[in-house]
Write a protein that holds these residues in place. Structure first.
Motif, short mmCIF file in Angstrom:
data_model
loop_
_atom_site.label_atom_id
_atom_site.label_comp_id
_atom_site.label_asym_id
_atom_site.label_seq_id
_atom_site.Cartn_x
_atom_site.Cartn_y
_atom_site.Cartn_z
N ARG A 22 0.14 5.30 14.94
CA ARG A 22 -1.11 4.51 14.79
C ARG A 22 -2.07 4.60 13.90
N SER A 23 -2.46 3.30 13.35
CA SER A 23 -3.35 3.54 12.03
C SER A 23 -3.98 2.42 11.75
N SER A 24 -5.26 2.55 11.25
CA SER A 24 -5.97 1.09 10.66
C SER A 24 -6.66 1.54 9.21
N TRP A 25 -6.82 0.58 8.84
CA TRP A 25 -7.42 0.81 7.20
C TRP A 25 -8.26 -0.38 6.63
N PHE A 26 -9.51 -0.08 6.12
CA PHE A 26 -9.98 -1.35 5.59
C PHE A 26 -9.69 -1.31 4.23
N ASP A 27 -8.95 -2.31 3.77
CA ASP A 27 -8.26 -2.61 2.26
C ASP A 27 -9.22 -2.91 1.38
N ALA A 39 0.76 -1.29 -0.03
CA ALA A 39 0.13 0.12 -0.08
C ALA A 39 0.96 1.07 0.03
N VAL A 40 0.37 2.43 -0.41
CA VAL A 40 0.78 3.68 -0.34
C VAL A 40 0.19 4.56 0.38
N VAL A 41 0.64 5.33 1.44
CA VAL A 41 0.08 6.35 2.12
C VAL A 41 0.61 7.91 1.53
N VAL A 42 -0.39 8.64 1.27
CA VAL A 42 -0.08 10.05 0.89
C VAL A 42 -0.17 10.89 2.09
N HIS A 43 0.91 11.57 2.22
CA HIS A 43 0.98 12.60 3.36
C HIS A 43 1.29 14.10 2.79
N SER A 44 1.29 14.99 3.68
CA SER A 44 1.69 16.53 3.48
C SER A 44 2.48 16.93 4.63
N ILE A 45 3.49 17.93 4.14
CA ILE A 45 4.25 18.40 5.22
C ILE A 45 5.05 19.64 5.03
N SER A 46 4.86 20.55 5.81
CA SER A 46 5.62 21.80 5.67
C SER A 46 6.22 22.37 6.89
N HIS A 59 -3.16 9.71 4.76
CA HIS A 59 -2.86 9.74 6.18
C HIS A 59 -4.36 10.01 6.97
N ALA A 60 -5.03 10.88 6.38
CA ALA A 60 -6.41 11.28 6.90
C ALA A 60 -7.14 10.07 7.12
N ARG A 61 -7.35 9.12 5.98
CA ARG A 61 -8.23 7.89 6.03
C ARG A 61 -7.58 6.72 7.00
N ILE A 62 -6.40 6.95 7.17
CA ILE A 62 -5.90 5.88 8.20
C ILE A 62 -5.81 6.09 9.53
N ALA A 63 -5.85 7.59 9.79
CA ALA A 63 -5.83 8.05 11.32
C ALA A 63 -6.71 9.37 11.36
N PRO A 64 -8.00 9.16 10.98
CA PRO A 64 -8.79 10.12 10.98
C PRO A 64 -9.31 11.09 12.17
N LEU A 65 -8.98 10.47 13.41
CA LEU A 65 -9.09 11.30 14.50
C LEU A 65 -7.89 12.17 14.87
N ARG A 66 -6.58 11.89 14.12
CA ARG A 66 -5.32 12.51 14.53
C ARG A 66 -4.90 13.13 13.19
N LYS A 67 -5.17 12.88 12.08
CA LYS A 67 -4.40 13.55 10.74
C LYS A 67 -5.77 13.95 9.99
N THR A 68 -5.44 14.89 8.82
CA THR A 68 -6.30 15.45 7.85
C THR A 68 -5.47 15.58 6.63
N ASP A 69 -4.37 15.19 6.57
CA ASP A 69 -3.25 15.32 5.41
C ASP A 69 -3.80 14.22 4.45
N PRO A 70 -3.68 14.52 3.20
CA PRO A 70 -3.07 15.57 2.59
C PRO A 70 -4.03 16.81 2.25
N GLY A 71 -5.00 16.70 2.89
CA GLY A 71 -6.33 17.65 2.75
C GLY A 71 -7.02 17.80 1.68
N PRO A 72 -8.00 18.81 1.88
CA PRO A 72 -9.02 19.06 0.88
C PRO A 72 -8.29 19.61 -0.40
#
Length: 185
Positions: A98-103, A29-36, A158-171
């Motif tokens: 900490r992450s989870s995902w229904f694949d 799998a690939v997880v897309v994130h954002s960072i600045s 990242h938002a989909r695998i840790a929705p209570l912690r993360k929102t990236d890469p965002g809208p």
């Protein structure tokens, strides 16, 4: 672009100490994130410094709160499309937490164990650049070729695998545009 021995041809290598062995050899799998760094600012060496444990907590007020973090990603795609690789794809980078995902088949936890983490230099409010989408599509094609279990359906955020912690890469991330970019080789 191609992968050889877990490294992407054409990517600048900046090895991170924040990696370890995967519990299994699976890469699927690939997880897309954002960072600045600092938040909302682009360019500079701060992201590389964070991923290599060299971030100076005195360089910006925000850095004091994150300077002790031990994190990494496999790859960073800068605003101009430059790819910087911090870990071989066979290694476990420390990007998902900490992450989870229904694949589509089952609920998976601890995505660092089997995913590749790709950071886009950006934030959740600023549009990503065309050069980043094109670079990401080239990287993904190389990963599809090198790791047959990775398919377009196994891309997530990242938002989909840790929705209570993360929102990236965002809208501001355009998934539909990425899918169109993937149609061209």
């Amino acid at each position: 672009m191609q992968c050889h021995d877990g490294w992407l041809d054409g990517a600048r290598r900046v090895p991170s100490p924040n990696v370890n062995e995967r519990p299994e050899r699976e890469v699927s799998a690939v997880v897309v994130h954002s960072i600045s760094l600092p938040p909302g600012q682009f360019g500079g060496e701060h992201i590389e410094e964070l991923f290599t444990n060299r971030l100076d907590p005195e360089a910006h007020p925000y850095f004091a709160s994150i300077a002790g973090l031990k994190v990494s990603a496999h790859l960073l795609i800068r605003r101009d499309g430059e790819c910087v690789q911090f870990a071989p794809f066979e290694a476990r980078a420390w990007h998902a937490g900490r992450s989870s995902w229904f694949d589509g088949h089952c609920l998976r936890r601890e995505l660092n164990d089997f995913s590749i983490g790709i950071e886009l230099e950006g934030d959740e409010m600023s549009p990503y650049r065309d050069a980043q989408y094109r670079a990401l599509a080239r990287v993904l094609h190389a990963l599809f070729d090198a790791y047959p279990e990775i398919t377009p359906q196994r891309l997530t955020s990242h938002a989909r695998i840790a929705p209570l912690r993360k929102t990236d890469p965002g809208p501001s991330f355009d998934w539909a545009y990425l899918r169109r970019c993937l149609q061209h080789r």
